[in-house]
Structures are given as C-alpha cells and as structure tokens.
Design a protein around this motif. Structure first.
Motif, mmCIF file in Angstrom:
data_model
loop_
_atom_site.group_PDB
_atom_site.id
_atom_site.type_symbol
_atom_site.label_atom_id
_atom_site.label_comp_id
_atom_site.label_asym_id
_atom_site.label_seq_id
_atom_site.Cartn_x
_atom_site.Cartn_y
_atom_site.Cartn_z
ATOM 1 N N PRO A 124 89.845 45.056 41.154
ATOM 2 C CA PRO A 124 89.036 44.237 42.071
ATOM 3 C C PRO A 124 87.968 43.406 41.352
ATOM 4 O O PRO A 124 87.675 42.284 41.755
ATOM 5 C CB PRO A 124 88.386 45.256 42.994
ATOM 6 N N ARG A 125 87.415 43.934 40.279
ATOM 7 C CA ARG A 125 86.397 43.192 39.535
ATOM 8 C C ARG A 125 86.990 41.932 38.900
ATOM 9 O O ARG A 125 86.379 40.867 38.913
ATOM 10 C CB ARG A 125 85.779 44.078 38.452
ATOM 11 N N GLU A 126 88.199 42.063 38.332
ATOM 12 C CA GLU A 126 88.870 40.899 37.744
ATOM 13 C C GLU A 126 89.171 39.855 38.809
ATOM 14 O O GLU A 126 89.055 38.651 38.563
ATOM 15 C CB GLU A 126 90.164 41.323 37.050
ATOM 16 N N LEU A 127 89.566 40.315 39.985
ATOM 17 C CA LEU A 127 89.856 39.390 41.089
ATOM 18 C C LEU A 127 88.613 38.622 41.489
ATOM 19 O O LEU A 127 88.646 37.394 41.615
ATOM 20 C CB LEU A 127 90.415 40.164 42.287
ATOM 21 N N VAL A 128 87.501 39.331 41.667
ATOM 22 C CA VAL A 128 86.260 38.672 42.065
ATOM 23 C C VAL A 128 85.800 37.700 40.980
ATOM 24 O O VAL A 128 85.368 36.583 41.283
ATOM 25 C CB VAL A 128 85.170 39.717 42.385
ATOM 26 N N ASP A 129 85.905 38.100 39.712
ATOM 27 C CA ASP A 129 85.517 37.203 38.615
ATOM 28 C C ASP A 129 86.343 35.926 38.614
ATOM 29 O O ASP A 129 85.803 34.824 38.465
ATOM 30 C CB ASP A 129 85.662 37.909 37.262
ATOM 31 N N SER A 130 87.662 36.052 38.774
ATOM 32 C CA SER A 130 88.507 34.856 38.756
ATOM 33 C C SER A 130 88.250 33.970 39.973
ATOM 34 O O SER A 130 88.254 32.741 39.864
ATOM 35 C CB SER A 130 89.987 35.238 38.658
ATOM 36 N N LEU A 131 88.010 34.584 41.127
ATOM 37 C CA LEU A 131 87.711 33.786 42.324
ATOM 38 C C LEU A 131 86.374 33.064 42.206
ATOM 39 O O LEU A 131 86.256 31.892 42.590
ATOM 40 C CB LEU A 131 87.723 34.666 43.570
ATOM 41 N N MET A 132 85.371 33.732 41.663
ATOM 42 C CA MET A 132 84.061 33.097 41.481
ATOM 43 C C MET A 132 84.148 31.957 40.468
ATOM 44 O O MET A 132 83.533 30.903 40.653
ATOM 45 C CB MET A 132 83.024 34.125 41.034
#
Length: 109
Positions: free
Chosen positions: A73-81
């Motif tokens: 989930p952290r990687e997902l949020v980083d890529s979306l941001m």
C-alpha cells in the motif's frame, strides 16, 4: 488506458508547441558562434510531457498490482502521489503557455 491519453495529449501538445515556437514554418536558425547549445525549448517540454505520461503509467500499473493484492500500500500511495504531482505541474505549465500565447496574440504590430 494511459496509452490512449498519452497518444492524444502528446500529439496535440507537440502540434501546438510547434506552431507556437515556429509560426513561420521555417526551422529555427542555428545558434551563432560562441553561444551554448543544448536542448531546444520544444525538446525540454516534450521530455517533461513524456515524464508525466510515464508517471501516470507507473501509477496505473501499481493500481492494478494493488487490486490483485501484489503491491505494498505504501508503494501504491507513493506512485499515486508522484503521478498527481506530475500532472498538476504539467497542467500549470500548460496554463502558463496558453496565457503567454494569448498575450502575444493580442499584441499590436
């Protein structure tokens, strides 16, 4: 999905930039001796546009991986941001270019 957006947006942006940068239909003059050479303004904007499309594709890939349960989930949020920030920057640059073009078009000769 992003391929369609990138293809349409990239093509339209490159056509607009070519018209704005060279309205005479001629190629720009070569720099005179003693001046530094580097990437043109068009090349710089095109690389920024390609970077934004790459960020959006990366975020889309991470989203698909998250739905499948393969992504952190952290990687997902980083890529979306990162994709959101890149898109906001591209929109701000586009707005400034359009404003400058309109200002120049209103100038009296």
């Amino acid at each position: 999905m992003i391929d369609l957006v990138g293809g349409v947006a990239g093509k339209a942006a490159s056509q607009i930039l070519k018209e704005v940068l060279d309205t005479t239909g001629n190629t720009p003059a070569a720099p005179s001796a003693g001046t530094a050479t580097g990437p043109s303004f068009f090349d710089a904007l095109q690389s920024v546009g390609n970077g934004v499309v790459a960020d959006l594709k990366g975020a889309e890939t991470q989203s698909f991986r998250a739905v499948a349960g393969e992504a952190n989930p952290r990687e997902l949020v980083d890529s979306l941001m990162n994709a959101e920030q890149s898109l906001q920057t591209a929109i701000a640059i586009r707005d400034k270019l359009v404003t400058a073009y309109l200002e120049i078009s209103r100038m009296q000769i």
